[in-house]
Scaffold this motif. Structure first.
Motif, mmCIF file in Angstrom:
data_model
loop_
_atom_site.group_PDB
_atom_site.id
_atom_site.type_symbol
_atom_site.label_atom_id
_atom_site.label_comp_id
_atom_site.label_asym_id
_atom_site.label_seq_id
_atom_site.Cartn_x
_atom_site.Cartn_y
_atom_site.Cartn_z
ATOM 1 N N LEU A 1 -7.311 -27.926 -16.489
ATOM 2 C CA LEU A 1 -8.185 -27.987 -17.654
ATOM 3 C C LEU A 1 -8.992 -29.282 -17.709
ATOM 4 O O LEU A 1 -9.709 -29.523 -18.674
ATOM 5 N N LEU A 2 -8.895 -30.128 -16.696
ATOM 6 C CA LEU A 2 -9.529 -31.436 -16.767
ATOM 7 C C LEU A 2 -11.040 -31.345 -16.942
ATOM 8 O O LEU A 2 -11.629 -32.072 -17.749
ATOM 9 N N ALA A 3 -11.678 -30.473 -16.171
ATOM 10 C CA ALA A 3 -13.137 -30.405 -16.237
ATOM 11 C C ALA A 3 -13.613 -29.984 -17.620
ATOM 12 O O ALA A 3 -14.484 -30.619 -18.229
ATOM 13 N N SER A 4 -13.017 -28.926 -18.151
ATOM 14 C CA SER A 4 -13.447 -28.454 -19.457
ATOM 15 C C SER A 4 -13.061 -29.430 -20.556
ATOM 16 O O SER A 4 -13.788 -29.617 -21.525
ATOM 17 N N THR A 5 -11.928 -30.092 -20.405
ATOM 18 C CA THR A 5 -11.514 -31.062 -21.398
ATOM 19 C C THR A 5 -12.468 -32.247 -21.425
ATOM 20 O O THR A 5 -12.834 -32.762 -22.484
ATOM 21 N N ALA A 6 -12.850 -32.702 -20.232
ATOM 22 C CA ALA A 6 -13.778 -33.829 -20.165
ATOM 23 C C ALA A 6 -15.080 -33.509 -20.881
ATOM 24 O O ALA A 6 -15.625 -34.332 -21.625
ATOM 25 N N ALA A 7 -15.562 -32.294 -20.672
ATOM 26 C CA ALA A 7 -16.799 -31.894 -21.350
ATOM 27 C C ALA A 7 -16.600 -31.863 -22.860
ATOM 28 O O ALA A 7 -17.457 -32.312 -23.639
ATOM 29 N N LEU B 1 1.985 -13.064 -17.312
ATOM 30 C CA LEU B 1 1.555 -14.418 -16.971
ATOM 31 C C LEU B 1 0.070 -14.459 -16.666
ATOM 32 O O LEU B 1 -0.659 -15.335 -17.154
ATOM 33 N N ARG B 2 -0.405 -13.508 -15.878
ATOM 34 C CA ARG B 2 -1.832 -13.486 -15.564
ATOM 35 C C ARG B 2 -2.661 -13.299 -16.831
ATOM 36 O O ARG B 2 -3.720 -13.922 -16.984
ATOM 37 N N GLN B 3 -2.183 -12.450 -17.725
ATOM 38 C CA GLN B 3 -2.893 -12.239 -18.985
ATOM 39 C C GLN B 3 -2.991 -13.543 -19.771
ATOM 40 O O GLN B 3 -4.058 -13.879 -20.303
ATOM 41 N N ALA B 4 -1.886 -14.284 -19.851
ATOM 42 C CA ALA B 4 -1.892 -15.549 -20.584
ATOM 43 C C ALA B 4 -2.835 -16.557 -19.945
ATOM 44 O O ALA B 4 -3.538 -17.310 -20.637
ATOM 45 N N GLN B 5 -2.871 -16.580 -18.616
ATOM 46 C CA GLN B 5 -3.773 -17.505 -17.924
ATOM 47 C C GLN B 5 -5.234 -17.153 -18.179
ATOM 48 O O GLN B 5 -6.086 -18.041 -18.359
ATOM 49 N N GLU B 6 -5.534 -15.865 -18.219
ATOM 50 C CA GLU B 6 -6.915 -15.464 -18.487
ATOM 51 C C GLU B 6 -7.305 -15.772 -19.937
ATOM 52 O O GLU B 6 -8.464 -16.091 -20.214
ATOM 53 N N ASN B 7 -6.353 -15.698 -20.851
ATOM 54 C CA ASN B 7 -6.641 -16.070 -22.230
ATOM 55 C C ASN B 7 -6.996 -17.547 -22.333
ATOM 56 O O ASN B 7 -7.861 -17.935 -23.123
ATOM 57 N N VAL B 8 -6.351 -18.376 -21.527
ATOM 58 C CA VAL B 8 -6.698 -19.798 -21.496
ATOM 59 C C VAL B 8 -8.119 -19.981 -20.972
ATOM 60 O O VAL B 8 -8.929 -20.719 -21.565
ATOM 61 N N ARG B 9 -8.427 -19.299 -19.882
ATOM 62 C CA ARG B 9 -9.766 -19.438 -19.307
ATOM 63 C C ARG B 9 -10.835 -18.937 -20.284
ATOM 64 O O ARG B 9 -11.932 -19.490 -20.368
ATOM 65 N N ALA B 10 -10.514 -17.865 -21.011
ATOM 66 C CA ALA B 10 -11.475 -17.343 -21.989
ATOM 67 C C ALA B 10 -11.714 -18.353 -23.103
ATOM 68 O O ALA B 10 -12.850 -18.552 -23.551
ATOM 69 N N ALA B 11 -10.642 -19.005 -23.557
ATOM 70 C CA ALA B 11 -10.787 -19.978 -24.644
ATOM 71 C C ALA B 11 -11.550 -21.216 -24.197
ATOM 72 O O ALA B 11 -12.229 -21.854 -25.007
ATOM 73 N N GLN B 12 -11.463 -21.570 -22.940
ATOM 74 C CA GLN B 12 -12.177 -22.746 -22.441
ATOM 75 C C GLN B 12 -13.690 -22.599 -22.605
ATOM 76 O O GLN B 12 -14.411 -23.590 -22.724
ATOM 77 N N GLY B 13 -14.183 -21.367 -22.635
ATOM 78 C CA GLY B 13 -15.612 -21.149 -22.805
ATOM 79 C C GLY B 13 -16.142 -21.676 -24.121
ATOM 80 O O GLY B 13 -17.344 -21.978 -24.246
ATOM 81 N N SER B 14 -15.254 -21.835 -25.116
ATOM 82 C CA SER B 14 -15.694 -22.341 -26.420
ATOM 83 C C SER B 14 -16.082 -23.808 -26.365
ATOM 84 O O SER B 14 -16.712 -24.315 -27.306
ATOM 85 N N LEU B 15 -15.713 -24.506 -25.308
ATOM 86 C CA LEU B 15 -16.072 -25.915 -25.184
ATOM 87 C C LEU B 15 -17.525 -26.109 -24.755
ATOM 88 O O LEU B 15 -18.029 -27.233 -24.792
ATOM 89 N N PHE B 16 -18.198 -25.064 -24.352
ATOM 90 C CA PHE B 16 -19.547 -25.178 -23.811
ATOM 91 C C PHE B 16 -20.547 -24.475 -24.713
ATOM 92 O O PHE B 16 -20.190 -23.594 -25.502
ATOM 93 N N PRO B 17 -21.813 -24.846 -24.620
ATOM 94 C CA PRO B 17 -22.843 -24.150 -25.400
ATOM 95 C C PRO B 17 -22.878 -22.671 -25.055
ATOM 96 O O PRO B 17 -22.640 -22.264 -23.908
ATOM 97 N N GLN B 18 -23.173 -21.873 -26.068
ATOM 98 C CA GLN B 18 -23.274 -20.429 -25.892
ATOM 99 C C GLN B 18 -24.753 -20.051 -25.780
ATOM 100 O O GLN B 18 -25.548 -20.363 -26.671
#
Length: 507
Positions: free
Chosen positions: A15-21, A107-124
């Protein structure tokens, strides 16, 4: 209480890249930063100091087992029994069990939910296009004449919006989802360990039951011979009817134990079939030979301080504690202002040829701030509920650690006492065998009866049955120790990748 943290809220590497942003564009994160609980300071697992090794007994499964403090556990700990059949069973179960497949998918479902939520850190960013052809009477616009006005309108727009994560609410949500994904990761590791232990124990139980059935059948055969001889002596007047009935009752008691053993045997085979991902009608593997197994002699006993790192259930509850900690930050952030920036650029015209002229340009820039003022106490109650959830998670984590230490202590004590129980059972068997030998000698010399021989033989078989049970228990409690210590998953090659990302096909 408002806790503001100006350090990154998501320490995990993926999550480092998205967190940094998010940090660059957002700011600080409210709520507590998660700190892993300290390992217990216990110096040993049991109330009393363990001996360096157990007692030994001659024969199969009677070797002394040494407690090797600080020794590591191999990932394929079941191989220490030196049984290719056990290894094959475990390998097949880990490959084919549908419950593991479900855990992998979760587990894969939970990981994809994390990736989906990371999109909220960026402009839409969005794009919309509109083409409109419309006819309307001119009277609608206050123009007389009864004419109909037909016109075309084209528009194309690019829209951008971004909600500033000023107080880290989005980052805390991602942190919470990431912790839940980590929980699923450790649930999968624990499911692997539990399945392997269940398969080995089921195979050991099946072998023990098969040996018990064979011995019980011998006991029944001897008891029936003794009954027949007693009936003959009753016919000759040498014994009373009470003696016959007593022997008949003994036969009936032994016969009554056989169906229960046979039921348990078949149920164990049915259970193994399900562990392997199949159904009972398709299972045909031969029963394990208990005497062919090797009892592991050097038992690894991890340091107490290491147990919290090794037990999947402890790691899973630590992840739930982390998720609850992040949930406090989410609840606090929901009480604070949110700032949204938005913009749009596009073109519109009444015909396509005018679309790209300066007159067709349309744009907008806007900002908005929202601050909850009164919600009937909902947000504050949600914050308090999040703090209560954190207390619950902390208590559950502490309970899990305590139970884990109990599991190890129980297994260590059981292994020590199992060796003593087998030693006593073997001693009893030797005594019963000696008694049988004396009875046989006396009978051959004419100084004893054949009934005495049968009785001694029956006692010898009963003692052999006890030895079989005691030997199987030593194997089962050894499995329990490996499971209680965590099973050695950390020695798998590239553990995190194998169990987290490569546990199922990535899509």
């Amino acid at each position: 209480m408002l806790v503001v943290t100006c350090r990154p809220a998501l320490p995990r590497r993926r999550l480092l890249a998205s967190t940094a942003a998010g940090l660059l564009l957002g700011g600080c994160a409210v709520g507590p930063d998660y700190q892993a609980p300290a390992a217990p300071g216990s110096q040993r697992f049991t109330e009393q100091q363990l001996p360096t090794q157990t007692v030994s007994t001659g024969g199969a499964g009677g070797a002394a087992q040494r407690f090797d403090q600080g020794r590591d556990i191999p990932a394929d700990w079941w191989a220490l029994f030196h049984s290719q059949q056990i290894t094959d069973l475990v390998t097949l179960a880990l490959k084919s069990n549908p419950d593991l497949a479900a855990a992998q998918a979760t587990l894969r479902q939970a990981q994809e939910n994390v990736r989906a939520a990371q999109g909220s850190l960026f402009p839409q960013v969005g794009f919309d296009a509109q083409w409109q052809r419309q006819a309307a009477p001119t009277a609608q616009y206050g123009v007389a004449g009864g004419r109909t006005l037909t016109y075309t309108y084209d528009s194309y727009n690019v829209n951008v919006s971004y909600t500033l994560d000023l107080f880290g609410g989005v980052r805390r949500q991602i942190e919470q989802l990431d912790a839940k994904a980590e929980y699923q990761h450790w649930e999968l590791v624990g499911a692997d360990l539990t399945l392997a232990a269940n398969v080995v124990n089921a195979a050991l139980t099946e072998a023990s039951l098969r040996a018990q059935i064979a011995t019980t059948e011998d006991i029944i055969r001897i008891a029936k011979e003794a009954l027949s001889l007693t009936q003959q002596r009753f016919a000759l007047g040498a014994v009373s009817q009470a003696d016959v009935l007593q022997q008949q009752a003994l036969v009936d008691q032994q016969v009554a134990t056989l169906p229960a053993l046979q039921k348990q045997l078949q149920q164990q085979r049915n259970q193994i079939a399900v562990y392997l991902g199949g159904r009972p009608d398709g299972y045909s593997m031969a029963t394990l030979d208990l005497n062919a197994l090797t009892l592991p002699e050097d038992l690894p006993v991890s340091l107490p301080s290491k147990l919290v790192e090794q037990r999947p259930d402890i790691r899973a509850y630590a992840a739930l504690l982390h998720a609850a900690s992040a949930g406090v930050g989410v609840a606090i952030a929901n009480m604070l202002p949110q700032v949204t920036l938005s913009g749009a650029y596009g073109r519109g015209a009444d015909n396509f040829s005018n679309l790209f002229t300066p007159e067709g340009i349309a744009w907008s820039i806007a900002s908005a701030i929202t601050q909850p003022i009164f919600k009937g106490g909902t947000l504050n109650a949600q914050r308090r509920a999040a703090l209560d959830a954190l207390d619950v998670a902390a208590a559950q984590y502490s309970s899990t650690v305590n139970v884990a230490f109990q599991n190890v202590a129980d297994a260590l004590v059981a292994i020590e006492r199992d060796a003593e129980a087998l030693q006593a059972a073997v001693a009893a068997q030797k005594t019963a065998d000696a008694s049988l030998s004396v009875a046989q000698t006396q009978y051959r010399a004419g100084g004893g009866t054949y009934l005495n021989v049968l009785t001694a033989q029956q006692s010898a078989f009963s003692a052999r049955l006890s030895v079989t049970k005691a030997r199987a228990t030593r194997f089962s409690d050894t499995v329990a120790l490996f499971q209680a210590l965590g099973g050695g998953w950390w020695n798998l090659p590239d553990t995190d990748t194998q169990l987290a990302d490569a546990s199922g096909a990535q899509r």
